[in-house]
Write an enzyme that holds these catalytic residues in place. Structure first.
Site, PDB file in Angstrom:
ATOM      1  N   GLU A  63       0.841  -1.207   0.000  1.00  6.07           N
ATOM      2  CA  GLU A  63       0.000   0.000   0.000  1.00  6.07           C
ATOM      3  C   GLU A  63       0.871   1.249   0.000  1.00  6.07           C
ATOM      4  O   GLU A  63       0.606   2.214  -0.744  1.00  6.07           O
ATOM      5  CB  GLU A  63      -0.906  -0.010   1.231  1.00  6.07           C
ATOM      6  CG  GLU A  63      -1.722   1.243   1.421  1.00  6.07           C
ATOM      7  CD  GLU A  63      -2.272   1.340   2.834  1.00  6.07           C
ATOM      8  OE1 GLU A  63      -2.583   2.462   3.262  1.00  6.07           O
ATOM      9  OE2 GLU A  63      -2.367   0.297   3.502  1.00  6.07           O
ATOM     10  N   ASP A  67       0.919   3.875  -3.126  1.00  4.97           N
ATOM     11  CA  ASP A  67       0.547   5.267  -2.901  1.00  4.97           C
ATOM     12  C   ASP A  67       1.544   6.206  -3.569  1.00  4.97           C
ATOM     13  O   ASP A  67       1.173   7.181  -4.234  1.00  4.97           O
ATOM     14  CB  ASP A  67       0.473   5.524  -1.390  1.00  4.97           C
ATOM     15  CG  ASP A  67       0.122   6.968  -1.061  1.00  4.97           C
ATOM     16  OD1 ASP A  67      -0.893   7.459  -1.588  1.00  4.97           O
ATOM     17  OD2 ASP A  67       0.862   7.607  -0.301  1.00  4.97           O
ATOM     18  N   ASN A 132      -7.134   1.022   0.143  1.00  4.17           N
ATOM     19  CA  ASN A 132      -5.817   0.499   0.468  1.00  4.17           C
ATOM     20  C   ASN A 132      -5.456  -0.674  -0.434  1.00  4.17           C
ATOM     21  O   ASN A 132      -4.308  -0.819  -0.866  1.00  4.17           O
ATOM     22  CB  ASN A 132      -5.765   0.053   1.933  1.00  4.17           C
ATOM     23  CG  ASN A 132      -5.862   1.227   2.892  1.00  4.17           C
ATOM     24  OD1 ASN A 132      -5.690   2.369   2.497  1.00  4.17           O
ATOM     25  ND2 ASN A 132      -6.154   0.939   4.147  1.00  4.17           N
ATOM     26  N   GLU A 135      -4.347   0.598  -3.820  1.00  2.04           N
ATOM     27  CA  GLU A 135      -2.958   1.069  -3.778  1.00  2.04           C
ATOM     28  C   GLU A 135      -1.995  -0.109  -3.733  1.00  2.04           C
ATOM     29  O   GLU A 135      -0.952  -0.089  -4.413  1.00  2.04           O
ATOM     30  CB  GLU A 135      -2.751   1.963  -2.555  1.00  2.04           C
ATOM     31  CG  GLU A 135      -3.465   3.309  -2.646  1.00  2.04           C
ATOM     32  CD  GLU A 135      -3.294   4.145  -1.398  1.00  2.04           C
ATOM     33  OE1 GLU A 135      -3.485   5.374  -1.477  1.00  2.04           O
ATOM     34  OE2 GLU A 135      -2.974   3.582  -0.332  1.00  2.04           O
TER      35      GLU A 135
END
Length: 344
Positions: A63, A67, A132, A135
């Site tokens: 994650e 990101d 999440n 990502e």
């Protein structure tokens, strides 16, 4: 179809996890090379999974990686798509495209939430878990097939098929409305105070506002209109509410003091005799000119008022994220979006 994708498709009948391979092919648009990256990306920490060494196994590290990749990839796409636009416009557009709410909606629309391994009962309604996972999926694609694969996924699968980037870019996130919703929910008082009004080098007016919640000073914002300044102040204050628990504590402490003072009885009771004497001596007020005029026989027709929902028709929501591609051309989309955004 790329050669590697053809080879992976031929290998599909012989793989142990054929269903997962097929599901991921439908979601990301190509077959994975190393399925293990994607299995980790779909593992929420609530599942309690552990690796061979007994350490917790979840998608938090992927994650983090995804990101950072999304900021770079989407920033690159937005930069190329909107040539000539200023940094503030590009940043605002990227923020809307990579927000947790947007990524959560994308994960649901793509069917990614159905593959998440977790012990949470409300999986399908948890936008944070879904966002999440999206990502983490991007992080898995990068480790599996590289940066170019992430770029193709976001360009061809997401922004070409599911998100209308032109329409999203020209829609406004109404931070002031979101902050007002939070204050009403928690029954605290909020106001915007103008700090100053100046002018830039070209003589254009510049406004500065600060948010105060229960008298506690929040963040300030500056813009070429009062609305722009208040929106920026509201945005910064919302971020501060999420980052600083002490800020929230100060607000509710001030609210507690205010409500305590409102509930305290008056120290001295009024003198009823004095009030009575005053009432007896008071003379009847003279009739005003307005009271002497007769009422009109026909009532005036009230002016039509603008519906409240019409004022928010330019607010950014998640309705533009869908599997169905737009039938309008890019020029028609931009013209309609600009007209809606600047209707005021």
């Amino acid at each position: 179809m790329r050669l590697k994708d053809i080879i992976n498709r031929l290998k599909l009948p012989f793989r142990q996890e054929k269903e997962l391979f097929s599901s991921l092919r439908d979601i990301i648009g190509f077959y994975p090379h190393n399925i293990e990256y994607y299995k980790v990306a779909l593992t929420h920490k609530s599942s309690g999974q552990r690796n061979e060494k007994g350490r917790p196994l979840n998608n938090e590290r992927l994650e983090f990686l995804g990101d950072a990749l999304l900021d770079a990839v989407v920033g690159h796409i937005v930069y190329e798509h909107f040539s000539g636009k200023r940094e503030g416009f590009l940043t605002n557009t990227r923020s809307k495209l990579v927000s947790r709410e947007t990524l959560g909606k994308l994960a649901e629309e793509m069917g990614l939430t159905e593959l998440i391994m977790s012990n949470t009962s409300k999986r399908s309604h948890n936008s944070y878990m879904a966002g999440n996972a999206f990502e983490a999926l991007v992080g898995a694609i990068y480790l599996d097939q590289g940066y170019d694969a992430v770029m193709r996924f976001m360009k061809k699968r997401i922004l070409a098929q599911m998100v209308n980037i032109d329409k999203v870019a020209y829609k406004e996130v109404n931070f002031k409305s979101k902050l007002l919703e939070w204050t009403q929910k928690n029954r605290v008082k909020m106001q915007f105070e103008m700090q100053q009004q100046t002018a830039d080098k070209q003589g254009s007016p510049v406004f500065s506002f600060v948010v105060k919640i229960e008298g506690v000073e929040g963040c300030s914002g500056e813009g070429y209109s009062k609305k722009e300044a208040q929106q920026l102040a509201a945005k910064e204050t919302l971020q501060r509410l999420r980052r600083e628990p002490q800020f929230i504590d100060a607000i509710f402490s001030a609210k507690s003091e205010r409500t305590k003072m409102e509930e305290e009885p008056t120290a001295v009771a009024p003198d009823l005799e004095a009030e009575k004497e005053f009432i007896i001596k008071a003379e009847k007020p003279e009739t005003t000119v307005d009271e002497e005029q007769p009422e009109p026989l026909v009532a005036e027709k009230p002016q039509a008022q603008k519906a409240p929902e019409a004022e928010e028709n330019d607010e950014f929501d998640l309705s533009d994220i869908t599997h169905a591609p737009s039938e309008l051309s890019r020029e028609e989309i931009i013209a309609a979006a600009e007209a809606a955004a600047y209707d005021e």
